[in-house]
Design an enzyme around this catalytic site. Sequence first.
Site, short mmCIF file in Angstrom:
data_model
loop_
_atom_site.label_atom_id
_atom_site.label_comp_id
_atom_site.label_asym_id
_atom_site.label_seq_id
_atom_site.Cartn_x
_atom_site.Cartn_y
_atom_site.Cartn_z
N HIS A 1 3.82 -14.50 1.27
CA HIS A 1 3.21 -15.84 1.90
C HIS A 1 4.04 -16.04 3.31
O HIS A 1 3.55 -16.21 4.23
CB HIS A 1 3.29 -16.69 1.03
CG HIS A 1 2.11 -17.12 0.06
ND1 HIS A 1 2.03 -17.29 -1.04
CD2 HIS A 1 0.72 -16.56 0.47
CE1 HIS A 1 0.67 -17.42 -1.56
NE2 HIS A 1 0.23 -16.83 -0.40
N GLU B 1 -11.71 4.90 6.20
CA GLU B 1 -10.40 4.85 6.12
C GLU B 1 -9.88 5.73 4.75
O GLU B 1 -8.89 5.81 4.16
CB GLU B 1 -9.78 3.39 5.67
CG GLU B 1 -10.70 2.55 4.73
CD GLU B 1 -10.45 1.22 4.82
OE1 GLU B 1 -9.04 0.79 5.08
OE2 GLU B 1 -10.96 0.38 3.96
C1 PEP Z 1 -6.59 -0.01 7.56
O1 PEP Z 1 -6.62 0.34 6.53
O2 PEP Z 1 -6.31 0.53 8.51
C2 PEP Z 1 -7.16 -1.48 7.79
C3 PEP Z 1 -7.32 -2.11 8.92
O3 PEP Z 1 -7.25 -2.21 6.50
P1 PEP Z 1 -6.21 -2.80 5.89
O4 PEP Z 1 -4.69 -2.83 6.53
O5 PEP Z 1 -6.33 -4.45 5.47
O6 PEP Z 1 -6.10 -1.84 4.48
MG MG Z 2 -7.53 -0.70 4.84
#
Ligand code: PEP
Ligand code: MG
Length: 756
Positions: A364, A605
């Site tokens: 946080h 991803e």
């Molecule tokens: C990522 O995985 O690149 C992304 C943008 O999502 P997060 O960082 O929230 O997993």
């Molecule tokens: Mg991600």
Amino acid sequence: MLNQLRRIIQEVNSARNLDQALSIIVQRVKETMQVEVCSVYLKAEEEQQLVLMATEGLRQESVGLIRLAADEGLVSLVATREEPVNLAHAPEHPQYRYFPASGEEQFAGFLGVPIIHHRSILGVLVVQQRRAEQFDEDHVTLLITIAAQLAGAIAHADASGEIERLLGNHDDALPSKPIKGQPGAPGVGIGTAMVMYPAADLEATPDRLAENIEQEIENFRSAIIAVKAEIQQLSDRLKSALPQEDFALFEAYRLMLESRSLNEVTIERIRAGQWAPGALRQTVMEQLKVFHEMDDPYLRERGEDLRDLSLRVMAHLQEGHAHNGEYPDNTILMGHEISASMLAEVPQGKLKAVVSVRGSRTSHVAILARALGIPAVMGAKDLPVGRIDRLHVIVDGYGGQVYIAPSKTVEIEYRRLAKEEDTLKSELMALKEEPAVTQDGEHISLYANTGLLSDITPSLNSGAEGIGLYRTEFPFMIRQRFPGEDEQYQVYRQVLEAFNPRPVTLRTLDIGGDKSLPYFPIEEDNPFLGWRGIRITLDHPEIFLVQVRAMMRANVGINNLQIMLPMISDVSEVDEAMALMQRAHREICEEGAAAQMPRIGVMVEVPSAVYQMEGLARRVDFFSIGSNDLTQYLLAVDRNNAQVADLYDSLHPAVLRAVQQIINGAHAHHKPVSVCGEMAGDPAATILLVAMGVDSLSMSASSLLRVKWVIRNLTRARAQEILARVLSMEKTAEIRDYLHECLDVAGLGGLIRAGR
Ligand code: PEP
Ligand code: MG
């Protein structure tokens, strides 16, 4: 043997300081292995010598005096070879060096093993015996095991300046090197360290029989009321800086203070005869134990919130004060566990940076620091908190480094950088209204990533063409339960309205992995490979439907919403999610709202998605590359693990090839593709992404103008030449160096540091 080893390690770990730890090691190893000598030599950074730091068996006077150069003595041989040296007749070895002060002439058998941490030699652990015999296999393996276990503790002592202090090289006992942590929020902060420590010590509070039970209950209740008022004051103080929505954090504190598990259980204990401080300690320690046993880092952190609050209550019970309230103008808040409430306590304008030994960029306090634009370094585990109060410090929130009492040179350098940053920022501001177009006319849309309502203004000010990634898990994280449809509607509506008519991409809930909710614990051995993102929301349609309904309702009359699905690894996930979204849309229309079906996209991803671009493209309207997870999954490197952080780089040739393949796959089906991971905000990566033909980039507001500057100084043709050269390279470091050189040549070198 294993038990003995455990005992030694336990004793060493509970030592008060390095000095004590080293003497425990030499004593216990000597006893356990039944040898005549055990000694530890550690490397003194400055002179590159190995210095005898502790011994049992050699003369004590030689401690600190025996210093070996790199090619001197058997101890140095162990260090250079990086492997054990086990000799029956040490004095006969050509590299043997005799120190008359040591009294070691009587010992023939020598076994030395290196102490290595992350490939660096920290020292050598040696045992010696009179008998002219080699040590047996058991001895060798035990010594290797002990040395390997000790390496972490010694590295910590080294980083926090303790070794230098023991060697007498620094009388002020401060680390000469910067303390490393994780970048928590970008920027450079220079100022005075204000070390926060608990006003009352929970563990140290004794049990005691209550003299007047009713009075004790009354004291406890008043203390709770007083802390509630304090929290209210803190939240009022932040009112001008944070929007209403982000105050859910303080609401969570209030609920914790009112909880039955804290109040009634403590009062029951008082009724049973315990005085209020003792009863509070027992209740809180019991609950903390449960929190600490949780694997989930987010929930463990909520345990720290409870500890923070109960310490405040304890301070009232003990009639102490949490802090005298005097903060210098350049306050650098530092401590073992800086909490969001400690941050809120510093008057606005005085806080220049935050450094916490514990926590990560998802804590946080890091989220708040980013929202308030204050540099932060998290997880600075080697910070010598006990010795730095009121000292001058420099916090580098870009690189995740902290300089304690920095030298003049470092200070001058950072002041220069801070000034350059300011100049760069104002130069960049001139680009705010300019389009992100290459010199040969290619337009790349630049969007902002956000997740807190307090980020909206900086995102708007950065000239973002919209929101490319709104991480909806943040509004979920700062609550005590799942937010309802109307609550979510309010949040989404504000974002959609603020950016209207620019597009806003709301991502459906992406919890799991390192992001979990206090009220929805997930216990897994491998959370990043487990129940995460779309996998959870498809298993809980009631959560998914409420969320997409809130999004679609918020979009009525604005129509700038796009919905994005995280963690897609299979086309059937898209089909299922699509069916639910269509159902939600139908329902809303049946209820009479003029809701439009938004454009739907997926994050790429997970590596399996890279190979299913065709099937995905048939189902969705757009793609966004999540380079953070893509890099972690392709390289098998945990994105949050400091041990392997050096291996994590989105410029790795394998990641670059995957990104190119995704872009080509999307374009083959005429679908736009964006990048929304950290890679999108890296000026070095910008060159390559432009060359690969990416349509848009989405990044934190603070990176946006830098990336725009790179784009405006490039031609697509030049970027393609650079990409061709990069794709012929096999090593990440070579790629990064080359890209930095290209930025330098283009006069954009100044962007590299800040874009890290
Ligand atoms: C990522 O995985 O690149 C992304 C943008 O999502 P997060 O960082 O929230 O997993
Ligand atoms: Mg991600």
